[in-house]
Motif scaffolding. Structure first.
Motif: not given
Length: 388
Positions: A250-253, A280-283, A285-289
């Motif tokens: 659901e978080g997407g990019i 990942a959901e709230e922020y 792929l950007v924050l995960v990376l």
């Protein structure tokens, strides 16, 4: 004679401790750790209020506790990083015996808090998990023993460290805590490998691990259920893995936005083991990376700086702690995206947890101590001069 320096910094005699520490410590790693902790606090504001509501606390009860334990962790990290490797070794060895005794006494004085595994000591106002503190000091003890065995007429450090490692893993399996046991075994294998272990020994260790995995699968319903769930082509929609997978999807990019995620209301471990799913959901792929890049930077900078280290103990201990830090991060994030079987393990400096935060702070403080700039020849130059 002018000495070559580790990096570009020379230590000046008579300089005050704090300026010398600031000039010689790896400030990039410090910045990465601080960023990870701030990200953890930010995610705590999103992930912990549902849990606080269920337990009858103030909405940000767990955030304030994380900030408190994080402050203690940073103080421990800074103080430890100011020590010399020799002082770290002495304190670490003494700490190992204390942590080992605490682990051994868990069946008598420990508690399971209703989770089916006796891993904690209850102090009333808080709890302590000895295995978290045992990991970094076990690395120090193992590196000390193996480095000593490389000296002329040194003790059989490799054999002794193997024997101690097997005893510790045995205690952890009895709890049961297979994840921490695997980390202890991995740390020992890394140190042994860096020290120049024969490949057949590492192959034997791998066979023992495989045999232990088969035994655990055959004798533990809990382990079998987790492995079967991991191998199953379909995920039970009512499990934490399914909730985490849906949140990541659901978080997407770019994510759904601050406070807009829903996984924190369904995941009981959203603030600890599955904190990356909230990110990942709230922020997105950007924050995960960004989180992955921060962990990778800490580990890789440590390895590159340790490659220039000429002291065997410092090189072995630093490699062991850096590997532990990296592997724990990989396991936590790998479970969330279903690359690994489910295993309760925190994300260093990001997940909520008192023992985990403080123990990780001590471990990273040791790593910063080992990677500080010190006057010494490059190890390659030393080896070349030795053969001239």
């Amino acid at each position: 004679m002018t000495e070559m320096a580790h990096g570009t910094v020379l230590v000046q005699s008579g300089e005050a401790i704090l300026p010398r520490w600031w000039r010689t410590v790896d400030r990039v790693t410090l910045a990465c750790i601080l960023t990870l902790f701030l990200i953890g606090l930010l995610l705590g504001f999103a992930a912990s209020p549902p849990l606080a509501e269920r337990n009858g606390h103030d909405p940000f009860y767990y955030v304030s506790r994380q900030a408190f334990f994080g402050g203690m962790a940073f103080v421990a990290m800074i103080l430890t990083s100011m020590l010399t490797p020799t002082m770290v070794r002495r304190i670490g060895v003494m700490g190992f015996f204390a942590a080992f005794a605490a682990l051994a006494l868990l069946p008598v004085f420990g508690t399971d808090f209703g989770q089916g595994a006796t891993r904690w000591y209850s102090l009333g106002f808080a709890s302590v998990q000895p295995s978290e503190f045992l990991k970094p000091v076990f690395v120090i003890f193992t590196a000390w023993m193996i480095a000593a065995s490389q000296q002329i007429a040194g003790p059989p450090g490799k054999t002794l460290s193997l024997f101690v490692m097997l005893i510790i893993v045995g205690f952890l399996v009895m709890q049961p805590d297979y994840g921490q046991g695997a980390l202890i075994l991995f740390a020992w294998a890394v140190i042994y490998f860096v020290a120049g272990a024969p490949i057949w020994v590492l192959g034997l260790v791998a066979l023992i691990v495989c045999a232990g995995g088969v035994f655990a699968y055959s004798t533990s319903e809990h382990v079998a259920r987790r492995i079967d769930g991991f191998l199953s082509p379909e995920v039970d929609p009512n499990t934490q893995l399914a909730y985490a997978a849906n949140a990541i999807r659901e978080g997407g990019i770019f994510g759904t936005g601050l406070g807009e995620g829903s996984v924190k209301w369904t995941l009981p471990d959203a603030h600890t083991d599955f904190i990356i799913a909230v990110a990942a959901e709230e922020y997105g792929l950007v924050l995960v990376l960004l989180i992955i890049a921060l962990f990778a930077t800490v580990a890789m900078r440590a390895f590159f700086r340790l490659m220039k280290e000429r002291d065997p103990f410092t090189r072995l201990a630093g490699a062991g702690i850096a590997s532990l830090f990296a592997l724990q991060s990989i396991i936590n994030m790998g479970v969330a995206v279903r690359l690994l079987p489910a295993k309760g393990m925190t994300l260093p400096f990001v997940s909520y947890g008192g023992s985990s935060l403080i123990a990780t702070g001590i471990a990273v403080g040791m790593l910063l101590s080992f990677t500080r700039s010190r006057p010494q020849g490059e190890i390659g130059d030393i080896l070349l001069n030795r053969h001239r």
